[in-house]
Design an enzyme around this catalytic site. Structure first.
Site, PDB file in Angstrom:
ATOM      1  N   LYS A 109     -14.009   0.348  -4.138  1.00  0.00           N
ATOM      2  CA  LYS A 109     -15.115   0.719  -3.248  1.00  0.00           C
ATOM      3  C   LYS A 109     -16.193   1.460  -4.028  1.00  0.00           C
ATOM      4  CE  LYS A 109     -12.405   1.288   0.985  1.00  0.00           C
ATOM      5  NZ  LYS A 109     -11.868   2.264   1.916  1.00  0.00           N
ATOM      6  N   GLU A 119       0.828  -1.216   0.000  1.00  0.00           N
ATOM      7  CA  GLU A 119       0.000   0.000   0.000  1.00  0.00           C
ATOM      8  C   GLU A 119       0.854   1.255   0.000  1.00  0.00           C
ATOM      9  OE1 GLU A 119      -3.059   0.214   3.048  1.00  0.00           O
ATOM     10  OE2 GLU A 119      -4.407  -1.025   1.872  1.00  0.00           O
ATOM     11  N   HIS A 129       9.007 -26.717  -1.443  1.00  0.00           N
ATOM     12  CA  HIS A 129       8.402 -27.813  -2.202  1.00  0.00           C
ATOM     13  C   HIS A 129       7.267 -27.311  -3.081  1.00  0.00           C
ATOM     14  CE1 HIS A 129      10.746 -30.796   0.127  1.00  0.00           C
ATOM     15  NE2 HIS A 129      10.754 -29.782   0.975  1.00  0.00           N
TER      16      HIS A 129
HETATM   17  O1  PA5 Z   1      -3.463   0.941   5.999  1.00  0.00           O
HETATM   18  C1  PA5 Z   1      -4.560   1.426   5.829  1.00  0.00           C
HETATM   19  O2  PA5 Z   1      -4.767   2.627   5.947  1.00  0.00           O
HETATM   20  C2  PA5 Z   1      -5.736   0.542   5.492  1.00  0.00           C
HETATM   21  O3  PA5 Z   1      -5.344  -0.781   5.331  1.00  0.00           O
HETATM   22  C3  PA5 Z   1      -6.787   0.607   6.600  1.00  0.00           C
HETATM   23  O4  PA5 Z   1      -6.217   0.206   7.795  1.00  0.00           O
HETATM   24  C4  PA5 Z   1      -7.990  -0.271   6.264  1.00  0.00           C
HETATM   25  O5  PA5 Z   1      -8.535   0.106   5.037  1.00  0.00           O
HETATM   26  C5  PA5 Z   1      -9.049  -0.157   7.353  1.00  0.00           C
HETATM   27  O6  PA5 Z   1      -9.433   1.176   7.532  1.00  0.00           O
HETATM   28  P1  PA5 Z   1     -10.237   1.636   8.796  1.00  0.00           P
HETATM   29  O7  PA5 Z   1      -9.391   1.466  10.009  1.00  0.00           O
HETATM   30  O8  PA5 Z   1     -10.571   3.078   8.548  1.00  0.00           O
HETATM   31  O9  PA5 Z   1     -11.482   0.775   8.889  1.00  0.00           O
END
Ligand code: PA5
Length: 438
Positions: free
Chosen positions: A410, A276, A297
């Protein structure tokens, strides 16, 4: 607290070339430490002792103890950065990782129905974790769990819920206020994937019996070790420089490899952190993982002999494993040469042989050694990767603290599900048709 074995990097990059990156890497490092890089409003995680001072840790431990007086099982509701770090630490260190069960990290009906079936027969408490408070998966799962909780504990369900969320805003904050849940705040300046050493991870980790004082202390010591801009004494800078140089030489994939199954979710957490943070604007090393010797393996063949676009980072725990020896037995299995030797020795030989074989096969690799798999050293390792990731993003010219790409699916999903106010999908492709076989 950490050491790097570079033996299998040097056939591909000289030590001198790595050290020559000092100025470039330190410039990226400075962007992070002076808060002058993109996304600088999300570097609140940088100083672990400030994120989790002793007073906060004490409050979290007291809350975990109180929750244990109600139940021995906690359901953690969250996804992505709001759950992966917790699971990484709990699975690696808790003597009873089943103390925690997870919900909202997917929206599978089968998974959640099965979970409810299990919860029918045991007492439990809930920690719902969502910074935004609006993420669909945990929000849906929390409704499902809350429904079950209210039916099971008609008086006192709210006492069994702790919400970890934004200080002021979001649907979860409102719900918590309305229902009187105990809450822990997620600071504005800490994004999900950098949040494990905040209340996001610390409450469930403490509930699972892990020493969170030691976890944060390890991170704080790694912070102190990685403050210097001198590449020869800062392991974070050395790692960042090396993987960046390899990327510039055409490597596309970094595979994190471990020989310890308890680290499965640490690898998952690492993939989210780097995926990310770096994967934007058509750049970034694709983070992948393998678990050896199991995967020798399966993926071992590709690693040894497939397209040469891969680098490998081995995670190695130096000691502290239980002593389990190969017993004497029937000579038919031809294992006489191993009798009396520890399984750990066999695993160690597997690491050494794999690292050398993969280097010979054209895979540059380095090994990150931690002395022991305990809270202190895991805290240090987590911080090592977080800091490396922030610096690496800057070195690649991206903002390591946003995730604009995560929004695209989303939009489509909300539009398909008819969420009020969701923009209609602008997908002009014809409706997907099925090609039916058989
Ligand atoms: O690293 C990030 O920002 C994301 O992976 C969020 O943690 C994830 O989308 C969950 O978001 P939230 O804590 O707002 O529910």
């Amino acid at each position: 607290m950490i050491s790097i074995n570079p033996t299998n990097i040097f056939p591909f990059l000289s030590g001198r070339l790595i050290e020559q990156q000092a100025t470039r890497v330190d410039a990226a490092h400075q962007l992070l430490t002076t808060g002058t890089g993109p996304g600088n409003d999300f570097i609140g995680w940088l100083n672990p002792a400030a994120v989790a001072p002793e007073s906060l840790i004490d409050e979290i431990v007291a809350t975990a103890e109180h929750l244990h007086s109600l139940a021995d099982k906690m359901v953690v509701v969250g996804i992505g950065g709001s759950y992966l770090g917790t699971r990484a630490v709990v699975d690696a260190l808790s003597t009873n990782p089943n103390t925690i069960t997870y919900a909202g990290q997917n929206v599978s009906a089968a998974y959640h129905a099965n979970l409810l079936g299990e919860l029918d027969n045991q007492d439990y408490v809930v920690n719902v974790v969502s910074k935004s408070g609006t993420t669909t998966e945990p929000a849906v799962a929390f409704r499902v769990i809350l429904n079950h909780l209210n039916a099971k504990y008609p008086a006192g369900a709210s006492d069994r819920v702790v919400a970890t969320t934004d200080k002021n805003k979001g649907a979860l904050r409102q719900l918590a206020t309305q229902n009187g849940y105990k809450t822990f705040p997620i600071e504005d300046a800490i994004g999900g994937r950098y949040s494990v050493l905040s209340p996001v991870g610390l409450l469930p980790i403490a509930f699972a019996g892990v020493d969170i004082h030691a976890l944060v202390r390890g991170a704080a010591d790694m912070y102190a070790l990685s403050e210097t801009g001198d590449i020869s004494s800062n392991p974070v800078l050395w790692y960042v420089a090396t993987r960046n140089l390899l990327m510039l030489k055409g490597i596309n994939i970094e595979v994190l490899a471990s020989f310890e199954p308890r680290l499965h979710y640490l690898l998952e957490w690492w993939k989210q952190l780097f995926g990310e943070s770096e994967g934007k604007n058509g750049i970034g090393l694709f983070p992948a993982s393998v678990e050896y010797t199991t995967d020798l393996h399966s993926m071992g063949q590709y690693m040894q002999d497939g397209r040469r676009i891969v680098m490998e980072t081995f995670l190695r725990v130096e000691s502290g494993e239980p002593t389990l020896l190969v017993p004497d037995g029937n000579p038919i299995d031809e294992l006489a040469y191993l009798v009396g030797r520890g399984l750990t020795d066999v695993n160690e030989a597997a690491w050494k042989a794999t690292a050398a074989a993969h280097a010979n096969g054209g895979v540059p690799n380095l090994t990150l050694n931690i002395p022991k798999l305990d809270a202190y050293h895991l805290g240090g390792l987590i911080y090592f990767f977080e800091r490396a990731c922030g610096i690496s993003g800057y070195l690649m010219g991206v903002n390591p603290f946003d995730q604009p790409g995560v929004e695209d699916y989303k939009r489509g999903m909300f539009s398909l599900l008819g969420k009020p106010g969701a923009s209609q999908s602008d997908d002009s492709r014809p409706e997907a048709t099925h090609i039916q076989f058989g």
